[in-house]
Scaffold this motif. Structure first.
Motif, mmCIF file in Angstrom:
data_model
loop_
_atom_site.group_PDB
_atom_site.id
_atom_site.type_symbol
_atom_site.label_atom_id
_atom_site.label_comp_id
_atom_site.label_asym_id
_atom_site.label_seq_id
_atom_site.Cartn_x
_atom_site.Cartn_y
_atom_site.Cartn_z
ATOM 1 N N SER A 78 0.669 16.803 2.371
ATOM 2 C CA SER A 78 -0.141 17.165 1.163
ATOM 3 C C SER A 78 -0.496 15.808 0.075
ATOM 4 O O SER A 78 -1.371 15.998 -1.015
ATOM 5 C CB SER A 78 0.197 17.541 0.888
ATOM 6 N N GLY A 79 -0.855 14.362 0.907
ATOM 7 C CA GLY A 79 -1.157 13.627 -0.156
ATOM 8 C C GLY A 79 -0.555 13.139 -1.563
ATOM 9 O O GLY A 79 -0.831 12.869 -2.132
ATOM 10 N N GLN A 80 0.935 13.330 -0.989
ATOM 11 C CA GLN A 80 1.698 12.747 -1.986
ATOM 12 C C GLN A 80 2.165 11.455 -1.268
ATOM 13 O O GLN A 80 2.322 11.754 -0.124
ATOM 14 C CB GLN A 80 2.719 13.665 -2.620
ATOM 15 N N PRO A 81 2.587 10.890 -2.500
ATOM 16 C CA PRO A 81 2.922 9.252 -1.713
ATOM 17 C C PRO A 81 4.488 9.338 -1.702
ATOM 18 O O PRO A 81 5.627 9.997 -1.581
ATOM 19 C CB PRO A 81 3.203 8.604 -3.332
ATOM 20 N N ALA A 94 0.931 -1.055 0.142
ATOM 21 C CA ALA A 94 0.247 0.398 0.276
ATOM 22 C C ALA A 94 0.919 1.061 -0.189
ATOM 23 O O ALA A 94 2.284 1.513 0.394
ATOM 24 C CB ALA A 94 -0.857 -0.244 1.535
ATOM 25 N N ILE A 95 0.447 2.434 -0.841
ATOM 26 C CA ILE A 95 0.837 3.318 -0.362
ATOM 27 C C ILE A 95 1.390 3.883 0.245
ATOM 28 O O ILE A 95 0.182 4.352 0.804
ATOM 29 C CB ILE A 95 0.735 4.260 -2.432
ATOM 30 N N GLY A 120 5.665 6.267 -0.143
ATOM 31 C CA GLY A 120 6.818 5.465 0.311
ATOM 32 C C GLY A 120 5.106 4.351 0.187
ATOM 33 O O GLY A 120 4.623 4.627 -0.237
ATOM 34 N N THR A 121 6.055 3.018 0.769
ATOM 35 C CA THR A 121 4.643 2.361 1.213
ATOM 36 C C THR A 121 5.086 1.043 1.952
ATOM 37 O O THR A 121 5.943 0.726 2.729
ATOM 38 C CB THR A 121 5.067 0.834 -0.054
ATOM 39 N N LEU A 144 1.093 8.165 2.010
ATOM 40 C CA LEU A 144 0.590 9.389 2.014
ATOM 41 C C LEU A 144 1.680 9.955 2.845
ATOM 42 O O LEU A 144 1.470 10.581 3.867
ATOM 43 C CB LEU A 144 -0.474 10.186 1.388
#
Lengths: 517, 80
Positions: free
Chosen positions: B68-71, B62-63, B73-74, B65
């Motif tokens: 600011s809602g930017q990816p 799963a990514i 990592g996972t 965030l």
């Protein structure tokens, strides 16, 4: 006191008295205090949008009407523009308008209320996006046959992602990246749109590898629950996605806006997984089958060729049989060749001997002697011819010289000389006569000239007076002149300072005389 | 036939070409030299297909965030 009582006959005695403004102000304060934040549900009636940018509308139900206003700044922010007939919930405050005894609601937010309202709006959005061509089948991208990485936009917890992963595992296990989003509520639309855009921004093969395929999924729910997937930003993000996208929102009967712009629509999340990957076992079987067909067809090709080769070779004659006759012909021919060569050489030699026999030095010398003798003879006759030619030429010259006589030429010359003398004399006589004639005429003319000139006049006693080099003819001119000079027949005399009437008068005369001539 | 290296081919590309190689070879009107080449090519393509099918590995992440809602990592996802 009695006056007051008399003036106020009908009403209760001590009720306070308001002016219109006072009562209007009181009502205003009361209403604005009591209803400073209210939610009102109703149907939008007449809507007017003057150029000021404010929106004036009526909210109504079966019995009542409430006037409303949306100020320009708020109107621009609205997610949903009010339109007539739309069931809405308006949030705002009540205020009065004392100048006209009116009250109204100042709306700060307005949104559709209820399924009917939402469906109507959905239809409208659908028409707009369709008109833009976003539903065009030509826009739809083919799904990859076997995606390496699958991006799933959904809630990370719940049945949906589990269903998808299970079905993928059954068919063809793959790498799956989950982008967690809220699948209902306020933030749903913006998060889903951002997830689709975010997946598209990843680089293929990076630490976060860009997926080959996207699945946007959500389980079933009410129309309101699914509403985020009907929002325009979600539909536009899905349409703009460069990665092929499968939508799987709700149950089969639920259709949301994203389903129209997705490259494929799956009725359920499980079905989305089935569209996403082929079945691995089937592919393995297929590959085995292809391998078997490959080997079979190759060996079949070889067997067929072997068979044909055998058949053809049986029909071939023995190679020795083809060569034997030719061998024999070669032997025979080579034998004949040797004999023929010897014979040719002998014949040639014989002819050479014959030819060389007549070739001797004495014969050549005799031939040379003959030629030399002939040259001598020709030279002798040439000398004789030249001498004879000279003699003939001399003889012709002598004969012509005798015919040339000088006496005749001399006589001719004498006659011509006499003619010349005669002509010269005539020319001289004529010339002299001409010249003396001209001289007589010149003498006559000279005499005439002298009688006409003023010098002859001077000889008769006249004189010419000059002043400053010019001829003076009047007394006035003579008196004004500085250097007077008198010319007589025998010469000139300077007369500076001499003045006399007689002289001046005489000086005047010569021109008068002159003019008589 | 485009002689792309099989190691650079996707499963689908290898599959398509394998299909075409088999049908050419089965048609029987290929010269012997060419048919041997085709067979070798087919064998390579088959190997590539099998390799891609063997790479069937499940890996779920799963990514995560940032604010600011930017990816950013996972995290691995297990137990689903």
């Amino acid at each position: 006191m009695t006056d007051l009582i008399d003036d106020d006959p009908g009403t209760g005695g001590n009720a306070p008295e308001f002016t219109v403004s006072e009562i209007s102000g009181a009502v205003k304060r009361m209403i604005e205090g009591e209803f400073s934040h209210v939610r009102v549900r109703g149907e939008v009636g007449r809507v007017s949008r003057p150029r000021s940018g404010h929106i004036y509308l009526d909210l109504k139900d079966e019995r009542s009407v409430l006037s409303g206003v949306i100020w320009k700044g708020v109107a621009a922010r609205l997610a949903t523009q009010p339109e007539e007939g739309l069931e809405v919930i308006a949030v705002g405050r009540l205020t009065t308008f004392p100048g006209q005894s009116k009250y109204q609601i100042v709306i700060e937010d307005i949104r559709p209320a209820g399924v009917g309202a939402l469906m109507a709006m959905l239809e409208k959005r659908k028409k707009m996006l369709e008109a833009e061509g976003l539903f065009d089948p030509a826009r739809k991208k083919p799904l990859p046959y076997l995606p390496e990485v699958i991006g799933v936009v959904t809630s990370p917890s719940g049945a949906v992602i589990r269903d998808i992963l299970h079905r993928l595992r059954d068919r063809f296990p793959r790498k799956v990246l989950i982008w967690p989003v809220a699948v209902q509520g306020e933030k749903c639309a913006s998060e889903v749109a951002r997830a689709i855009e975010g997946f598209n921004r990843l680089t293929p093969g990076g630490s976060l590898p860009r997926p080959d395929l996207l699945i946007v999924a959500r389980g079933g729910g009410s129309l309101e629950d699914l509403w985020g997937f009907n929002e325009e930003i979600v539909a536009r993000a899905a349409a703009a996605s460069e990665i092929p996208l499968i939508s799987a929102v709700g149950h089969e009967t639920d259709t949301t806006l994203i389903d129209f712009v997705a490259d494929r629509r799956a009725p359920t999340p499980t079905a989305a997984a089935e569209l996403a990957v082929p079945v691995r076992m089937e592919l393995l079987a297929w590959v085995d089958n292809q391998g078997a067909r490959l080997s079979r067809s190759l060996s079949q090709g070889v067997t067929l060729r072997q068979q044909r080769l055998r058949d053809l070779s049986r029909a071939l004659p023995r190679p020795e049989a083809i060569v034997e006759t030719q061998n024999q012909r070669l032997d025979y021919a080579s034998e004949r060749l040797r004999n023929a060569l010897v014979a040719v050489a002998q014949r040639k030699r014989l002819r050479l001997i014959e030819a060389s026999a007549s070739l001797r030095p004495s014969a050549l010398q005799g031939f040379l002697r003959d030629k030399r003798q002939r040259v001598g003879q020709i030279a002798d006759s040439m000398a004789l011819g030249v001498k004879r030619g000279l003699r003939n030429g001399q003889r012709d010259l002598d004969r012509l010289g005798g015919r040339l006589v000088p006496g005749r030429i001399a006589r001719e010359t004498q006659i011509r000389a006499r003619d010349l003398d005669r002509l010269s004399r005539r020319l001289s006589d004529v010339g002299k006569g001409q010249v003396s004639g001209w001289r007589d005429r010149i003498d006559g003319l000279e005499r005439l000239r002298q009688t006409l000139g003023y010098t002859e006049t001077l000889r008769r006693g006249y004189a010419v007076v000059r002043g400053n080099g010019e001829v003076v003819t009047t007394r006035e001119a003579a008196a004004g002149a500085r250097d007077l000079e008198i010319e007589f027949a025998d010469g000139k005399l300077a007369a500076t300072g001499i003045a006399g009437p007689v002289r001046t008068r005489r000086k005047d005369e010569p021109p008068e005389q002159g003019s008589l001539f | 036939m485009s002689e792309k290296k099989t190691s650079e081919m996707s499963f689908e590309e290898a599959m398509r070409e394998l299909e075409s190689v088999v049908s050419q070879l089965e048609s029987g009107d290929v010269e012997l030299e060419a048919s041997i080449k085709l067979y070798e090519r087919g064998a390579e393509l088959k190997k590539r297909c099998e390799q891609k099918l063997k790479e069937a590995e499940e890996k779920v992440a799963a990514i995560t965030l940032d604010e600011s809602g930017q990816p950013k990592g996972t995290t691995p996802v297990e137990g689903l």
